[in-house]
Motif scaffolding. Structure first.
Motif, PDB file in Angstrom:
ATOM      1  N   GLY A 150       7.242  -6.872  -3.186  1.00  0.00           N
ATOM      2  CA  GLY A 150       7.818  -5.862  -2.301  1.00  0.00           C
ATOM      3  C   GLY A 150       6.781  -5.106  -1.496  1.00  0.00           C
ATOM      4  O   GLY A 150       7.065  -4.643  -0.386  1.00  0.00           O
ATOM      5  N   ASP A 151       5.569  -4.974  -2.025  1.00  0.00           N
ATOM      6  CA  ASP A 151       4.509  -4.308  -1.275  1.00  0.00           C
ATOM      7  C   ASP A 151       4.102  -5.131  -0.055  1.00  0.00           C
ATOM      8  O   ASP A 151       3.826  -4.576   1.021  1.00  0.00           O
ATOM      9  CB  ASP A 151       3.300  -4.061  -2.184  1.00  0.00           C
ATOM     10  CG  ASP A 151       3.615  -3.112  -3.325  1.00  0.00           C
ATOM     11  OD1 ASP A 151       4.194  -2.043  -3.063  1.00  0.00           O
ATOM     12  OD2 ASP A 151       3.289  -3.449  -4.478  1.00  0.00           O
ATOM     13  N   HIS A 154       7.080  -4.932   2.446  1.00  0.00           N
ATOM     14  CA  HIS A 154       7.115  -3.624   3.097  1.00  0.00           C
ATOM     15  C   HIS A 154       6.020  -3.504   4.149  1.00  0.00           C
ATOM     16  O   HIS A 154       6.254  -2.979   5.250  1.00  0.00           O
ATOM     17  CB  HIS A 154       6.957  -2.527   2.045  1.00  0.00           C
ATOM     18  CG  HIS A 154       6.904  -1.149   2.622  1.00  0.00           C
ATOM     19  ND1 HIS A 154       7.999  -0.524   3.176  1.00  0.00           N
ATOM     20  CD2 HIS A 154       5.858  -0.270   2.738  1.00  0.00           C
ATOM     21  CE1 HIS A 154       7.651   0.675   3.601  1.00  0.00           C
ATOM     22  NE2 HIS A 154       6.364   0.859   3.355  1.00  0.00           N
ATOM     23  N   ARG A 158       7.129  -2.993   8.015  1.00  0.00           N
ATOM     24  CA  ARG A 158       6.807  -1.697   8.612  1.00  0.00           C
ATOM     25  C   ARG A 158       6.139  -1.868   9.975  1.00  0.00           C
ATOM     26  O   ARG A 158       6.459  -1.161  10.940  1.00  0.00           O
ATOM     27  CB  ARG A 158       5.903  -0.917   7.672  1.00  0.00           C
ATOM     28  CG  ARG A 158       5.525   0.472   8.167  1.00  0.00           C
ATOM     29  CD  ARG A 158       4.759   1.211   7.095  1.00  0.00           C
ATOM     30  NE  ARG A 158       3.587   0.443   6.647  1.00  0.00           N
ATOM     31  CZ  ARG A 158       2.817   0.818   5.630  1.00  0.00           C
ATOM     32  NH1 ARG A 158       3.106   1.915   4.944  1.00  0.00           N
ATOM     33  NH2 ARG A 158       1.768   0.085   5.292  1.00  0.00           N
ATOM     34  N   ARG A 161       8.892  -3.241  12.529  1.00  0.00           N
ATOM     35  CA  ARG A 161       9.894  -2.242  12.910  1.00  0.00           C
ATOM     36  C   ARG A 161       9.287  -1.106  13.729  1.00  0.00           C
ATOM     37  O   ARG A 161       9.917  -0.602  14.664  1.00  0.00           O
ATOM     38  CB  ARG A 161      10.565  -1.676  11.659  1.00  0.00           C
ATOM     39  CG  ARG A 161      11.384  -2.681  10.871  1.00  0.00           C
ATOM     40  CD  ARG A 161      12.528  -3.261  11.683  1.00  0.00           C
ATOM     41  NE  ARG A 161      13.400  -4.081  10.831  1.00  0.00           N
ATOM     42  CZ  ARG A 161      14.384  -4.828  11.274  1.00  0.00           C
ATOM     43  NH1 ARG A 161      14.632  -4.894  12.573  1.00  0.00           N
ATOM     44  NH2 ARG A 161      15.123  -5.541  10.442  1.00  0.00           N
ATOM     45  N   GLU A 189      10.534  -8.110   4.930  1.00  0.00           N
ATOM     46  CA  GLU A 189      10.917  -6.695   4.894  1.00  0.00           C
ATOM     47  C   GLU A 189      11.371  -6.382   3.476  1.00  0.00           C
ATOM     48  O   GLU A 189      11.999  -7.230   2.832  1.00  0.00           O
ATOM     49  CB  GLU A 189      12.045  -6.423   5.892  1.00  0.00           C
ATOM     50  CG  GLU A 189      12.261  -4.972   6.218  1.00  0.00           C
ATOM     51  CD  GLU A 189      13.153  -4.776   7.429  1.00  0.00           C
ATOM     52  OE1 GLU A 189      12.971  -3.760   8.132  1.00  0.00           O
ATOM     53  OE2 GLU A 189      14.031  -5.621   7.688  1.00  0.00           O
ATOM     54  N   GLY A 190      11.036  -5.208   2.976  1.00  0.00           N
ATOM     55  CA  GLY A 190      11.430  -4.878   1.619  1.00  0.00           C
ATOM     56  C   GLY A 190      10.918  -3.522   1.178  1.00  0.00           C
ATOM     57  O   GLY A 190      10.275  -2.801   1.948  1.00  0.00           O
ATOM     58  N   ARG A 191      11.200  -3.211  -0.065  1.00  0.00           N
ATOM     59  CA  ARG A 191      10.814  -1.918  -0.627  1.00  0.00           C
ATOM     60  C   ARG A 191       9.546  -2.075  -1.461  1.00  0.00           C
ATOM     61  O   ARG A 191       9.427  -3.022  -2.255  1.00  0.00           O
ATOM     62  CB  ARG A 191      11.947  -1.363  -1.494  1.00  0.00           C
ATOM     63  CG  ARG A 191      13.225  -1.058  -0.707  1.00  0.00           C
ATOM     64  CD  ARG A 191      14.324  -0.570  -1.618  1.00  0.00           C
ATOM     65  NE  ARG A 191      13.976   0.699  -2.264  1.00  0.00           N
ATOM     66  CZ  ARG A 191      14.757   1.324  -3.142  1.00  0.00           C
ATOM     67  NH1 ARG A 191      15.917   0.773  -3.478  1.00  0.00           N
ATOM     68  NH2 ARG A 191      14.379   2.465  -3.669  1.00  0.00           N
ATOM     69  N   PRO A 192       8.593  -1.177  -1.288  1.00  0.00           N
ATOM     70  CA  PRO A 192       7.359  -1.272  -2.074  1.00  0.00           C
ATOM     71  C   PRO A 192       7.629  -1.051  -3.555  1.00  0.00           C
ATOM     72  O   PRO A 192       8.601  -0.386  -3.939  1.00  0.00           O
ATOM     73  CB  PRO A 192       6.483  -0.163  -1.489  1.00  0.00           C
ATOM     74  CG  PRO A 192       7.445   0.814  -0.899  1.00  0.00           C
ATOM     75  CD  PRO A 192       8.608   0.006  -0.408  1.00  0.00           C
ATOM     76  N   ARG A 194       8.604  -3.169  -5.713  1.00  0.00           N
ATOM     77  CA  ARG A 194       9.662  -4.018  -6.255  1.00  0.00           C
ATOM     78  C   ARG A 194       9.208  -5.477  -6.314  1.00  0.00           C
ATOM     79  O   ARG A 194       8.318  -5.896  -5.597  1.00  0.00           O
ATOM     80  CB  ARG A 194      10.921  -3.917  -5.377  1.00  0.00           C
ATOM     81  CG  ARG A 194      11.517  -2.515  -5.291  1.00  0.00           C
ATOM     82  CD  ARG A 194      12.034  -2.037  -6.623  1.00  0.00           C
ATOM     83  NE  ARG A 194      12.671  -0.732  -6.538  1.00  0.00           N
ATOM     84  CZ  ARG A 194      13.972  -0.541  -6.327  1.00  0.00           C
ATOM     85  NH1 ARG A 194      14.770  -1.583  -6.160  1.00  0.00           N
ATOM     86  NH2 ARG A 194      14.462   0.683  -6.282  1.00  0.00           N
TER      87      ARG A 194
END
Length: 255
Positions: A150-151, A154, A158, A161, A189-192, A194
């Motif tokens: 996820g890092d 992200h 980032r 976007r 794309e994702g959440r850090p 995770r």
């Protein structure tokens, strides 16, 4: 299952990566107005043959594909995001081209892609390509022992976007090893914090894909392979095969 590579395996994968890098460099040097994607594919075939390498692209047929892929390169022009089949239409001045190449050498795979303009670039295309490379660099910087998938996702997303570009949903990077596509998947794309934790010996293909119009929507062309932007805007695609090591990320497909 995620395969952790030994240091000897990483060295062998570096050799496969060098073949990919040489093929992409030769193709980029050849690309000019009037040259066809099919001619670029022939050049890449010659580089692979000289190195004694095979192609993981040629005759590849995942479950969703209507026919096996007929080339060793994906050549995606202008509104094509990925998976473009090299054809006989001559490239034109100002075309934005994304080229994806793989190699199989001594039982190991390498996979990389680059985007560039043929002839005179448009400023908006230059910005798109530069942002794609920036996103790739951000993803590589996050490919460190102790971080998570996820890092990386992200970091890539980032950059895309923030520049106002679209990120095609469902497309992203992947593990690389004995075959071109292995676990784990690496979204763009994702959440850090995770996802799978990164370990020394993991090898990942990171590949940002950006849509200039800002939409994430796409469609599959009639050839069953080429993925195009729904709004007709241009796209860019960059990729490197990267090893996660205790000494930091190591790019295996650098020239």
């Amino acid at each position: 299952m995620i395969e952790i590579k030994t240091d000897a395996s990483l060295r062998a994968m570096r050799e496969a990566g060098r073949v990919v890098a040489r093929a992409l460099a030769a193709v980029r040097k050849q690309a000019a107005p009037g040259v066809t994607p099919r001619e670029l594919d022939l050049t890449a075939r010659a580089v692979l043959a000289e190195a004694g390498a095979g192609s993981p692209f040629l005759d590849y047929r995942p479950s969703w594909a209507p026919v096996p892929f007929p080339a060793v390169l994906c050549v995606s022009v202008n509104d094509a995001i990925v998976h473009g089949i090299p054809d006989g239409r001559p490239l034109a001045d100002g075309d934005l081209v994304s080229v994806d190449c793989g190699a199989l050498l001594a039982g190991w795979a390498g996979d990389a892609a680059t985007s560039f303009t043929v002839g005179r670039p448009r400023p908006e295309d230059t910005r798109l390509v530069d942002t794609a490379h920036e996103a790739l660099e951000a993803g590589i910087a996050a490919a460190r022992v102790g971080n998570r998938i996820g890092d990386i996702a992200h970091a890539i997303g980032r950059v895309c976007r923030a520049a106002g570009y679209g990120v095609p949903d469902g497309f992203g990077g992947h593990g690389v090893g004995r075959t071109m596509h292995e676990d784990p998947g690496v979204p763009n794309e994702g959440r850090p914090g995770r996802g799978v934790r990164l370990r020394h010996g993991m090898v990942l293909a990171l590949e940002p894909m950006l849509v200039a119009g800002g939409t994430d929507d796409y469609f599959t062309d009639r050839d069953g392979w080429t993925i195009r932007t729904l709004d007709g805007s241009r796209a860019a695609h960059t990729e490197h095969t990267v090893a996660v090591t205790d000494d930091g990320p190591r790019i295996l497909t650098a020239l």
